[in-house]
Design a protein around this motif. Sequence first.
Motif, PDB file in Angstrom:
ATOM      1  N   ILE A 258       0.846  -1.193   0.000  1.00 63.03           N
ATOM      2  CA  ILE A 258       0.000   0.000   0.000  1.00 63.03           C
ATOM      3  C   ILE A 258       0.879   1.240   0.000  1.00 63.03           C
ATOM      4  O   ILE A 258       1.993   1.228   0.501  1.00 63.03           O
ATOM      5  CB  ILE A 258      -0.973   0.030   1.206  1.00 63.03           C
ATOM      6  CG1 ILE A 258      -0.218  -0.069   2.532  1.00 63.03           C
ATOM      7  CG2 ILE A 258      -1.997  -1.068   1.082  1.00 63.03           C
ATOM      8  CD1 ILE A 258      -1.092   0.097   3.761  1.00 63.03           C
TER       9      ILE A 258
ATOM     10  N   ASP B 233      -0.890   7.208  -1.179  1.00 64.00           N
ATOM     11  CA  ASP B 233      -2.006   7.553  -2.065  1.00 64.00           C
ATOM     12  C   ASP B 233      -3.188   6.621  -1.848  1.00 64.00           C
ATOM     13  O   ASP B 233      -4.344   7.056  -1.828  1.00 64.00           O
ATOM     14  CB  ASP B 233      -1.563   7.488  -3.534  1.00 64.00           C
ATOM     15  CG  ASP B 233      -0.562   8.571  -3.886  1.00 64.00           C
ATOM     16  OD1 ASP B 233      -0.480   9.577  -3.147  1.00 64.00           O
ATOM     17  OD2 ASP B 233       0.137   8.420  -4.902  1.00 64.00           O
ATOM     18  N   ASP B 234      -2.926   5.321  -1.690  1.00 60.97           N
ATOM     19  CA  ASP B 234      -4.001   4.351  -1.437  1.00 60.97           C
ATOM     20  C   ASP B 234      -4.718   4.667  -0.129  1.00 60.97           C
ATOM     21  O   ASP B 234      -5.949   4.629  -0.060  1.00 60.97           O
ATOM     22  CB  ASP B 234      -3.436   2.927  -1.350  1.00 60.97           C
ATOM     23  CG  ASP B 234      -2.767   2.469  -2.626  1.00 60.97           C
ATOM     24  OD1 ASP B 234      -3.174   2.933  -3.713  1.00 60.97           O
ATOM     25  OD2 ASP B 234      -1.820   1.655  -2.527  1.00 60.97           O
TER      26      ASP B 234
ATOM     27  N   ARG C 218      -6.787   7.890  -0.405  1.00 58.01           N
ATOM     28  CA  ARG C 218      -8.008   7.625  -1.179  1.00 58.01           C
ATOM     29  C   ARG C 218      -9.044   6.931  -0.296  1.00 58.01           C
ATOM     30  O   ARG C 218     -10.235   7.226  -0.380  1.00 58.01           O
ATOM     31  CB  ARG C 218      -7.657   6.757  -2.385  1.00 58.01           C
ATOM     32  CG  ARG C 218      -8.636   6.870  -3.520  1.00 58.01           C
ATOM     33  CD  ARG C 218      -8.213   6.107  -4.776  1.00 58.01           C
ATOM     34  NE  ARG C 218      -6.931   6.427  -5.213  1.00 58.01           N
ATOM     35  CZ  ARG C 218      -5.743   5.765  -5.199  1.00 58.01           C
ATOM     36  NH1 ARG C 218      -5.621   4.837  -4.890  1.00 58.01           N
ATOM     37  NH2 ARG C 218      -4.599   6.051  -5.540  1.00 58.01           N
ATOM     38  N   GLN C 219      -8.590   6.035   0.555  1.00 55.73           N
ATOM     39  CA  GLN C 219      -9.492   5.299   1.439  1.00 55.73           C
ATOM     40  C   GLN C 219     -10.211   6.214   2.424  1.00 55.73           C
ATOM     41  O   GLN C 219     -11.354   5.976   2.767  1.00 55.73           O
ATOM     42  CB  GLN C 219      -8.683   4.234   2.204  1.00 55.73           C
ATOM     43  CG  GLN C 219      -9.500   3.319   3.047  1.00 55.73           C
ATOM     44  CD  GLN C 219     -10.385   2.394   2.218  1.00 55.73           C
ATOM     45  OE1 GLN C 219     -10.094   2.091   1.075  1.00 55.73           O
ATOM     46  NE2 GLN C 219     -11.485   1.988   2.799  1.00 55.73           N
TER      47      GLN C 219
ATOM     48  N   SER D 248      -3.799  13.168  -1.079  1.00 56.44           N
ATOM     49  CA  SER D 248      -2.588  12.514  -0.601  1.00 56.44           C
ATOM     50  C   SER D 248      -1.652  13.504   0.092  1.00 56.44           C
ATOM     51  O   SER D 248      -1.067  13.208   1.131  1.00 56.44           O
ATOM     52  CB  SER D 248      -1.865  11.833  -1.760  1.00 56.44           C
ATOM     53  OG  SER D 248      -0.717  11.175  -1.301  1.00 56.44           O
TER      54      SER D 248
END
Length: 168
Positions: A22, A25-26, A29-30, A35
């Motif tokens: 991960i 950015d991931d 987004r979650q 970011s």
Amino acid sequence: MEWLEAMKESINYMEDHLLEDITPDDIARQVSISSFYFQKGFKIITGMTVGTYLRNRRLYLAALDILTGNDKVIDLAYKYRYETPESFTKAFSRFHGLAPVQLKKQPHRLHVFLPLLIKISVEGGSQLHFTLEQMDSFPVIGLERTFLYDTAYDEIPPYWAWFCQKER
């Protein structure tokens, strides 16, 4: 979403996906934050970067695996997202202060790094109701002694014991 809740949710997400590849950015987004602002806010609130948090958590879990199992270093390296066993061993040694193979012999050297728990407490702000009382004067007596930072740990306890004996 409120910042505090977003940070808590991001930590939960990271904990649930520690063994996956991960990125910040991931995670951002979650929790529906850009970011840039997520990484900046995480650093301000926790004092560390997202990458440092993930690395420290993985290295701690790897140490637990070493202590409780018979996994090979190469297997642990790949499990905890390192490209080579050498890079894993180097990071492990920096974090725990000893190589993975030495940890079983010296488990007391384990560097614990538990999941973050974010709590913010704001206190005060209420009005303080007070009254001023007139008081007769009284003498104040004090002692002054300077201790060096390097030796204070050794010098202050005997000084305090001497002071307490003197007052009796």
